[in-house]
Design a protein around this motif. Structure first.
Motif, PDB file in Angstrom:
ATOM      1  N   LEU A 142     -45.688  11.709  -0.984  1.00 45.70           N
ATOM      2  CA  LEU A 142     -47.025  11.172  -0.964  1.00 45.70           C
ATOM      3  C   LEU A 142     -47.044   9.579  -0.969  1.00 45.70           C
ATOM      4  CD1 LEU A 142     -49.076  13.265  -3.550  1.00 45.70           C
ATOM      5  CD2 LEU A 142     -48.263  13.856  -1.378  1.00 45.70           C
ATOM      6  N   ASP A 143     -45.995   9.093  -1.247  1.00 46.89           N
ATOM      7  CA  ASP A 143     -45.731   7.471  -1.078  1.00 46.89           C
ATOM      8  C   ASP A 143     -45.200   7.150   0.432  1.00 46.89           C
ATOM      9  OD1 ASP A 143     -46.486   7.212  -3.763  1.00 46.89           O
ATOM     10  OD2 ASP A 143     -44.802   7.253  -4.632  1.00 46.89           O
ATOM     11  N   GLY A 144     -44.633   7.984   0.841  1.00 48.65           N
ATOM     12  CA  GLY A 144     -44.087   7.808   2.166  1.00 48.65           C
ATOM     13  C   GLY A 144     -42.706   7.562   2.192  1.00 48.65           C
ATOM     14  N   ASP A 145     -42.241   7.383   3.421  1.00 44.92           N
ATOM     15  CA  ASP A 145     -40.756   7.179   3.562  1.00 44.92           C
ATOM     16  C   ASP A 145     -40.543   5.588   3.292  1.00 44.92           C
ATOM     17  OD1 ASP A 145     -38.353   6.398   4.806  1.00 44.92           O
ATOM     18  OD2 ASP A 145     -38.538   7.620   6.864  1.00 44.92           O
ATOM     19  N   ASN A 173     -39.059   7.082  14.322  1.00 46.36           N
ATOM     20  CA  ASN A 173     -39.853   8.183  13.946  1.00 46.36           C
ATOM     21  C   ASN A 173     -40.761   8.390  15.060  1.00 46.36           C
ATOM     22  OD1 ASN A 173     -39.027   9.033  11.278  1.00 46.36           O
ATOM     23  ND2 ASN A 173     -39.591   6.740  10.903  1.00 46.36           N
ATOM     24  N   ALA A 174     -40.858   7.954  16.432  1.00 40.96           N
ATOM     25  CA  ALA A 174     -41.707   8.189  17.452  1.00 40.96           C
ATOM     26  C   ALA A 174     -41.387   9.474  17.742  1.00 40.96           C
ATOM     27  CB  ALA A 174     -41.138   7.268  18.500  1.00 40.96           C
ATOM     28  N   ASN A 175     -42.652   9.985  18.436  1.00 38.02           N
ATOM     29  CA  ASN A 175     -42.529  11.241  19.087  1.00 38.02           C
ATOM     30  C   ASN A 175     -42.534  12.459  17.921  1.00 38.02           C
ATOM     31  OD1 ASN A 175     -42.888  10.036  21.395  1.00 38.02           O
ATOM     32  ND2 ASN A 175     -40.520  10.124  22.067  1.00 38.02           N
ATOM     33  N   LYS A 176     -42.658  12.165  16.688  1.00 31.09           N
ATOM     34  CA  LYS A 176     -42.723  13.194  15.657  1.00 31.09           C
ATOM     35  C   LYS A 176     -44.232  13.447  15.204  1.00 31.09           C
ATOM     36  CE  LYS A 176     -38.215  11.582  13.780  1.00 31.09           C
ATOM     37  NZ  LYS A 176     -37.784  11.134  12.832  1.00 31.09           N
ATOM     38  N   ARG A 177     -44.503  14.335  14.463  1.00 28.98           N
ATOM     39  CA  ARG A 177     -45.588  14.697  13.683  1.00 28.98           C
ATOM     40  C   ARG A 177     -45.201  14.563  12.241  1.00 28.98           C
ATOM     41  NH1 ARG A 177     -48.612  19.822  15.080  1.00 28.98           N
ATOM     42  NH2 ARG A 177     -46.458  20.653  14.836  1.00 28.98           N
ATOM     43  N   GLY A 178     -46.116  14.182  11.351  1.00 26.67           N
ATOM     44  CA  GLY A 178     -46.055  13.887   9.941  1.00 26.67           C
ATOM     45  C   GLY A 178     -46.835  14.555   9.092  1.00 26.67           C
ATOM     46  N   GLY A 216     -49.177  11.056   6.488  1.00 27.39           N
ATOM     47  CA  GLY A 216     -49.930  12.278   6.332  1.00 27.39           C
ATOM     48  C   GLY A 216     -50.985  12.605   7.525  1.00 27.39           C
ATOM     49  N   GLU A 217     -50.818  11.935   8.489  1.00 31.74           N
ATOM     50  CA  GLU A 217     -51.942  11.848   9.679  1.00 31.74           C
ATOM     51  C   GLU A 217     -51.905  13.144  10.201  1.00 31.74           C
ATOM     52  OE1 GLU A 217     -52.583   9.692  13.916  1.00 31.74           O
ATOM     53  OE2 GLU A 217     -50.599   9.155  12.808  1.00 31.74           O
ATOM     54  N   ASP A 218     -50.759  13.934  10.068  1.00 30.70           N
ATOM     55  CA  ASP A 218     -50.712  15.373  10.796  1.00 30.70           C
ATOM     56  C   ASP A 218     -50.826  16.542   9.767  1.00 30.70           C
ATOM     57  OD1 ASP A 218     -50.579  14.093  13.646  1.00 30.70           O
ATOM     58  OD2 ASP A 218     -48.561  13.804  12.958  1.00 30.70           O
ATOM     59  N   SER A 233     -51.236  14.899   0.889  1.00 34.01           N
ATOM     60  CA  SER A 233     -52.070  13.670   1.172  1.00 34.01           C
ATOM     61  C   SER A 233     -52.387  13.831   2.704  1.00 34.01           C
ATOM     62  CB  SER A 233     -51.596  12.617   0.662  1.00 34.01           C
ATOM     63  OG  SER A 233     -50.538  11.987   1.393  1.00 34.01           O
ATOM     64  N   VAL A 234     -53.453  13.142   2.895  1.00 34.38           N
ATOM     65  CA  VAL A 234     -53.928  13.248   4.302  1.00 34.38           C
ATOM     66  C   VAL A 234     -54.365  11.614   4.646  1.00 34.38           C
ATOM     67  CG1 VAL A 234     -55.823  13.720   6.038  1.00 34.38           C
ATOM     68  CG2 VAL A 234     -55.072  15.477   4.332  1.00 34.38           C
TER      69      VAL A 234
END
Length: 411
Positions: free
Chosen positions: A41-44, A69-74, A380-382, A407-408
Motif C-alpha cells: 500500500l506504500d508502493g515500491d 515498470n513501463a508497459n505493466k499494470r499495477g 494502485g491505478e489498475d 488501495s486505489v
C-alpha cells in the motif's frame, strides 16, 4: 497490421521492489506479456529515490519508475491480511510466471517459497533475484548492487587507479545485468513448462552476476606469477594500447587494440611518431613487457594525445580505422545520433507537458517491431480493473479498499 508480440497471452505476477526483478518484468512486458505488478500500500521503494538521482519528486513524471515498470499494470495489495493474501494467490493461479526479490526467509514466512507454490501451481515458473543467492551463510543479507555487485564482487576493490580511491558508483548497473540473466532463464523455463506442464525455479543474484561479469580477470588472478595484482597503476599496466588518454581539450579517448603487435606501427604513425613505427624496442608487446618498457610507451602516447583535440583525434582515428571512443558524458549520450538511430531512446510525452528521453531495454524484434512505451502504473491505478478480472464486484472492491486490504490511486 501490428504483429502479435512474442509473449502475448502470457501472464506474469511481479512481487518485487527496486530494480533487478522489476527490470526483468519490464523486459517481459515489452515482449507482450501481461505483467501485473503487485505493490504494498506504500508502493515500491523505487518511487521515492528521485532525490538521490537528482530528479524532482513527481509521481506523474517518474523516469526511473517508468524505466523499470513501463508497459505493466499495477495493483496495490496488503499481502499481510487474509484478504490480501487471497487475492495474491488468485493472481498466481492465473499466472504463468511469478517474479520476486523477497529474501528466502521472508518468502518462507509468507508461504511464498517455491516448495509451497509448486504444490499449489505445478505449472508455474518461479523466478527470483537476491543479493547473495539462495544458499550459504549470507543468503539472507540485504543486497543492493552497490554492496553485493560492486563491492563484494570485486569491482570496487580492483578497478580503480592505484593510490587513489574507488570510483563513484551509480545505481542499476548490476541490477540491469541481473535482469537480463533472469529474463533469459525465465524464457527457457517457460518453454519447458509449455512443453511438459511442469514449472521450474529460476534464480540469479547480484554477487554471481558481478563475478561472471568480471570472469576473465578473476580467473586470470589465479596465475600469481604472471601479470599484476589489481588495483594497478595504469602507467605500468602490461599493454598501453587498452587505456584512456587525455586530449588537448581535457577530454578522454579510450583506445582498444588488444593485439598490440598488429597495431603498433599504424598507431604510432597516426599519433605523429613515425620515427618509432619500426623501433624494435617497442614493436612487440612480449618484449615490451619483458624489459618493462610499458611506462615508456604510455608516456609517449600521453604526450602525443595532449597535442590535439577530441575532434582532431576523432577524424584521424576514424580515417585509419583505429578502435576508439570518446569518453562521453551522460548529457552527450542523450544526444548521441547512433544511440537514437538504433532506438535506444524513446521520447516520452508526460501528461504534464514534459518530454523526456527514456531508455528501452537492449532487445529488439524485427518482425513484431518495437514495443510501445506506456508509463508505469501509478500506485494502485489498475487495482479495480485487476480485481474485476478476478471476479470481484464494485461493492467488494470498495469494502477491500475501506478495510485497507487494497488501495486505489486517488489524485
Amino acid at each position: 497490421m501490428t504483429k502479435k508480440k512474442a509473449l502475448a497471452g502470457v501472464t506474469v505476477v511481479e512481487l518485487a521492489t527496486f530494480i533487478a526483478v522489476p527490470a526483468a518484468g519490464r523486459i517481459l512486458a515489452d515482449m507482450g506479456a501481461n505483467v501485473i505488478k503487485v505493490e504494498s500500500l506504500d508502493g515500491d521503494n523505487i518511487r521515492y529515490t528521485a532525490p538521490t538521482e537528482g530528479r524532482p519528486v513527481n509521481p506523474h513524471e517518474d523516469t526511473t519508475f517508468d524505466l523499470e515498470n513501463a508497459n505493466k499494470r499495477g495493483i496495490a495489495l496488503n499481502t499481510k491480511t487474509a484478504a490480501g493474501q487471497k487475492i495474491l494467490f488468485e493472481l498466481l493461479e492465473k499466472a504463468d510466471i511469478f517474479l520476486t526479490n523477497w529474501r528466502p526467509k521472508a518468502r518462507d514466512r509468507a508461504g511464498l517459497d517455491y516448495k509451497t507454490l509448486k504444490q499449489k501451481f505445478p505449472h508455474l515458473v518461479y523466478a527470483c533475484v537476491t543479493g547473495y543467492g539462495d544458499t550459504g551463510p549470507d543468503q539472507d543479507l540485504p543486497g543492493f548492487d552497490y554492496t553485493a555487485f560492486y563491492a563484494r564482487g570485486g569491482i570496487l576493490g580492483s578497478l580503480y587507479q592505484k593510490g587513489t580511491m574507488p570510483m563513484n558508483v551509480i545505481p542499476g548497473l548490476g541490477d540491469h545485468q541481473c535482469a537480463m540473466a533472469l529474463a533469459s532463464g525465465v524464457l527457457a523455463a517457460y518453454i519447458h513448462a509449455k512443453n511438459t506442464g511442469e514449472g521450474e525455479y529460476v534464480s540469479t543474484n547480484l554477487l554471481h552476476t558481478s563475478i561472471y561479469t568480471q570472469a576473465i580477470m578473476i580467473q586470470a588472478a589465479q596465475y600469481k606469477e604472471h601479470g599484476q595484482p589489481y588495483p594497478i597503476d595504469r602507467r605500468t599496466t602490461t599493454s598501453p594500447f587498452i587505456l584512456a588518454y587525455k586530449t588537448k581539450d581535457d577530454r578522454f579517448i579510450q583506445i582498444c587494440m588488444p593485439v598490440y603487435d598488429a597495431y603498433y606501427s599504424k598507431f604510432m604513425t597516426c599519433i605523429g611518431r613515425e620515427d618509432l613505427a619500426q623501433d624494435a624496442r617497442y614493436t612487440h608487446l612480449q618484449d615490451v613487457a619483458k624489459h618493462k618498457r610499458s611506462p615508456e610507451v604510455y608516456d609517449i602516447i600521453w604526450q602525443q594525445m595532449a597535442q590535439k583535440t577530441v575532434k582532431e583525434w576523432r577524424e584521424i582515428f576514424m580515417a585509419n580505422d583505429i578502435p576508439f571512443s570518446v569518453a562521453q558524458l551522460w548529457e552527450e549520450v542523450l544526444e548521441d545520433k547512433q544511440a537514437w538511430a538504433i532506438d535506444t531512446f524513446y521520447r516520452m510525452q508526460y501528461a504534464n507537458g514534459s518530454e523526456k528521453a527514456l531508455v528501452r531495454p537492449p532487445i529488439r524484434f524485427l518482425e513484431s517491431g518495437l514495443p510501445d512505451y506506456q508509463r508505469g502504473p501509478l500506485l494502485g491505478e489498475d487495482t479495480p480493473t485487476i480485481l474485476q478480472e478476478l471476479g470481484y464486484s464494485a461493492d467488494e472492491i470498495a469494502k477491500l479498499e475501506a478495510s485497507r486490504d487494497v488501495s486505489v490511486w486517488r489524485e
